[in-house]
Motif scaffolding. Structure first.
Motif, mmCIF file in Angstrom:
data_model
loop_
_atom_site.group_PDB
_atom_site.id
_atom_site.type_symbol
_atom_site.label_atom_id
_atom_site.label_comp_id
_atom_site.label_asym_id
_atom_site.label_seq_id
_atom_site.Cartn_x
_atom_site.Cartn_y
_atom_site.Cartn_z
ATOM 1 N N ILE A 291 0.918 -0.995 0.092
ATOM 2 C CA ILE A 291 0.013 -0.195 -0.365
ATOM 3 C C ILE A 291 0.461 1.094 0.125
ATOM 4 O O ILE A 291 0.496 2.294 -0.487
ATOM 5 N N TYR A 292 1.821 1.264 0.678
ATOM 6 C CA TYR A 292 2.606 2.137 0.574
ATOM 7 C C TYR A 292 3.649 2.777 -0.420
ATOM 8 O O TYR A 292 3.806 3.166 -1.123
ATOM 9 N N ASN A 293 3.715 1.500 -0.953
ATOM 10 C CA ASN A 293 4.645 1.329 -2.046
ATOM 11 C C ASN A 293 5.958 2.364 -2.449
ATOM 12 O O ASN A 293 6.130 2.873 -3.643
ATOM 13 N N GLY A 294 6.699 2.321 -1.395
ATOM 14 C CA GLY A 294 7.570 3.236 -1.518
ATOM 15 C C GLY A 294 7.527 5.510 -2.139
ATOM 16 O O GLY A 294 8.116 5.204 -2.294
ATOM 17 N N ARG A 295 6.289 5.279 -1.703
ATOM 18 C CA ARG A 295 5.953 7.127 -1.792
ATOM 19 C C ARG A 295 6.520 7.322 -0.886
ATOM 20 O O ARG A 295 5.499 7.457 0.475
ATOM 21 N N PRO A 296 6.836 8.329 -1.018
ATOM 22 C CA PRO A 296 7.545 9.283 -0.059
ATOM 23 C C PRO A 296 7.090 10.697 0.444
ATOM 24 O O PRO A 296 6.839 11.139 1.575
ATOM 25 N N ASN A 297 5.878 10.800 -0.283
ATOM 26 C CA ASN A 297 4.937 12.384 0.241
ATOM 27 C C ASN A 297 3.795 11.098 0.039
ATOM 28 O O ASN A 297 3.423 12.220 0.623
ATOM 29 N N ILE A 298 3.243 9.640 0.857
ATOM 30 C CA ILE A 298 1.817 9.550 1.969
ATOM 31 C C ILE A 298 2.459 9.346 3.104
ATOM 32 O O ILE A 298 3.297 8.915 3.706
ATOM 33 N N ARG A 299 1.024 9.272 4.262
ATOM 34 C CA ARG A 299 1.395 9.038 5.252
ATOM 35 C C ARG A 299 -0.073 7.717 5.769
ATOM 36 O O ARG A 299 -1.203 8.279 5.188
ATOM 37 N N ILE A 300 -0.026 7.240 6.400
ATOM 38 C CA ILE A 300 -0.194 5.617 6.680
ATOM 39 C C ILE A 300 -0.903 5.803 7.958
ATOM 40 O O ILE A 300 -0.016 5.868 9.024
ATOM 41 N N VAL A 301 -2.680 6.026 7.997
ATOM 42 C CA VAL A 301 -2.256 6.164 9.329
ATOM 43 C C VAL A 301 -3.240 5.214 10.178
ATOM 44 O O VAL A 301 -4.375 4.545 9.352
ATOM 45 N N LEU A 302 -3.125 4.399 10.574
ATOM 46 C CA LEU A 302 -2.860 2.876 11.573
ATOM 47 C C LEU A 302 -4.959 3.327 12.518
ATOM 48 O O LEU A 302 -4.048 3.884 13.529
ATOM 49 N N GLY A 303 -5.683 3.072 12.457
ATOM 50 C CA GLY A 303 -6.161 2.667 12.878
ATOM 51 C C GLY A 303 -6.633 1.793 13.873
ATOM 52 O O GLY A 303 -7.303 1.125 14.363
ATOM 53 N N LEU A 304 -6.182 2.541 15.397
ATOM 54 C CA LEU A 304 -5.560 0.896 16.029
ATOM 55 C C LEU A 304 -6.422 1.215 17.008
ATOM 56 O O LEU A 304 -6.693 -0.182 18.031
ATOM 57 N N ILE A 305 -6.720 2.137 16.764
ATOM 58 C CA ILE A 305 -8.257 2.484 18.813
ATOM 59 C C ILE A 305 -9.658 2.094 18.239
ATOM 60 O O ILE A 305 -10.352 2.751 17.026
ATOM 61 N N THR A 306 -10.411 1.025 18.464
ATOM 62 C CA THR A 306 -11.127 1.137 18.476
ATOM 63 C C THR A 306 -12.837 2.432 18.608
ATOM 64 O O THR A 306 -12.454 2.620 19.706
#
Length: 375
Positions: A291-306
């Motif tokens: 999903i990240y695919n090495g792209r330097p300008n994106i951010r992945i937000v982890l939905g770890l809190i329900t």
């Protein structure tokens, strides 16, 4: 706001918030014809202002309007597009152990931009009450929602080809987003349950080549549609997506790992991805790499809190999961949120307003501990 801060932020709000009791009471009076529409609108605006101020007081760098201007997270927006109409689906959406209302949307003509979409008026007010140094984050459903649930079954009545239909959807969305920008929006999120739907369908049809190919084609069409709508939008407009697995009265629609759709998500030209990871239904973190695919300008937000249940997660457990995810995506490219909003429909999840705020405070506090640039 510091120039080093980047949306999506290290701690961020997904979207919907619990409707206040004052708003619920006003809506009940409105439907009972005991309150004028103009008076209801005044109450809705006042409650929106309160919810904006509350988020800002907790330190969030982006706030939402709580989606107080709509009944459904998706349908109210889709009803406002040109070429759609509201109708009774005559069946509820198939949430686990719970039934929804039977509203839906379908094509009534060619899809087109509506310059008087009611969300524009709502955004102007929302943006006007958002404090300086804080972003007003506008949420809308992804255009892929017009793929499913009988919403475009009659496309051939209005279009010569499916590609022509997709082109019109992309154009209508592009022009809509551009107008949000012209009104001052600099942070917009497209909520999307279609990818979770496709996870379930791709897994269910893996031994049925013809059926499987149909859903692979939908994945490819989704990439094409989304990237077409995003092309040419202003460079200083942050656009993210939230991959949702369904959220109604603390229940859900879909399960399954991101692995079967990761390569498609990795092709989408978003600036960030809000991904549900609050339980085992979402699978492991391995697909994050694609999903990240090495792209330097994106951010992945982890939905770890329900957002579905009131119990607070153990901060150490959440930090351990963030560390695990950082094996696949650099820690600098990660952030934290709840897995979804708290009231994707006006009914809301089975949490109180106070429990909702405690969840968001937990997101903030953990993010501040993990990332030195959270503020």
């Amino acid at each position: 706001m510091s120039k080093s801060l980047q949306a999506p932020f290290r701690y961020d709000v997904v979207g919907s918030l619990k409707r206040s009791q004052a708003l619920k009471d006003a809506e009940a009076k409105l439907f009972a014809r005991k309150l004028a529409i103009a008076d209801f609108a005044d109450i809705q605006r006042a409650e929106t202002k309160k919810i904006v101020q509350k988020q800002a007081s907790l330190g969030f760098h982006a706030v939402t309007d709580g989606e107080f201007n709509r009944s459904w997270w998706h349908l109210d927006f889709l009803w406002g597009l040109g070429g759609t109409e509201r109708y009774d689906y005559q069946q509820s959406y198939k949430f686990k152990d719970s039934k929804t209302r039977t509203d839906n949307v379908r094509l009534a003509g060619k899809i087109h931009y509506n310059p008087t979409h009611p969300f524009f008026t709502s955004f102007k007010y929302f943006n006007s009450v958002t404090p300086d140094g804080v972003l007003a984050k506008q949420t809308i459903p992804s255009p892929t929602l017009l793929f499913r649930d009988n919403r475009s079954d009659n496309w051939s009545k209005f279009y010569d080809s499916w590609d022509e239909y997709l082109t019109d959807v992309a154009k209508a969305y592009h022009e809509t987003i551009q107008h949000f920008y012209d009104l001052g929006c600099r942070y917009l999120q497209q909520d999307d349950t279609t990818w979770a739907f496709l996870i379930s369908k791709l897994n269910a049809t893996k031994d049925q080549p013809d059926e499987h190919a149909k859903y692979v084609k939908l994945c490819e069409d989704a990439v094409k549609l989304i990237n077409q709508e995003l092309k040419g939008l202003p460079a200083d407009l942050t656009i993210t997506t939230h991959i949702c697995r369904g959220n109604f009265k603390s229940t859900y629609l879909f399960s399954g790992s991101y692995d079967v759709i990761a390569k498609y998500l990795g092709q989408l030209n978003y600036d960030g991805f809000f991904l549900e990871y609050d339980n085992k239904r979402s699978g492991g973190f391995e697909p994050l790499k694609d999903i990240y695919n090495g792209r330097p300008n994106i951010r992945i937000v982890l939905g770890l809190i329900t957002s579905k249940f009131p119990e607070l997660e153990n901060p150490d457990d959440v930090k351990a999961r963030i560390k695990e995810a950082s094996q696949y995506v650099p820690l600098d490219k990660l952030a934290l949120s709840t897995q979804c909003g708290f009231a994707s429909t006006e009914e809301g999840n089975k949490v109180t307003e106070d429990q909702q705020w405690k969840k968001l405070e937990l997101v903030r506090d953990i993010a501040r501990d993990v990332w030195g640039d959270a503020d």
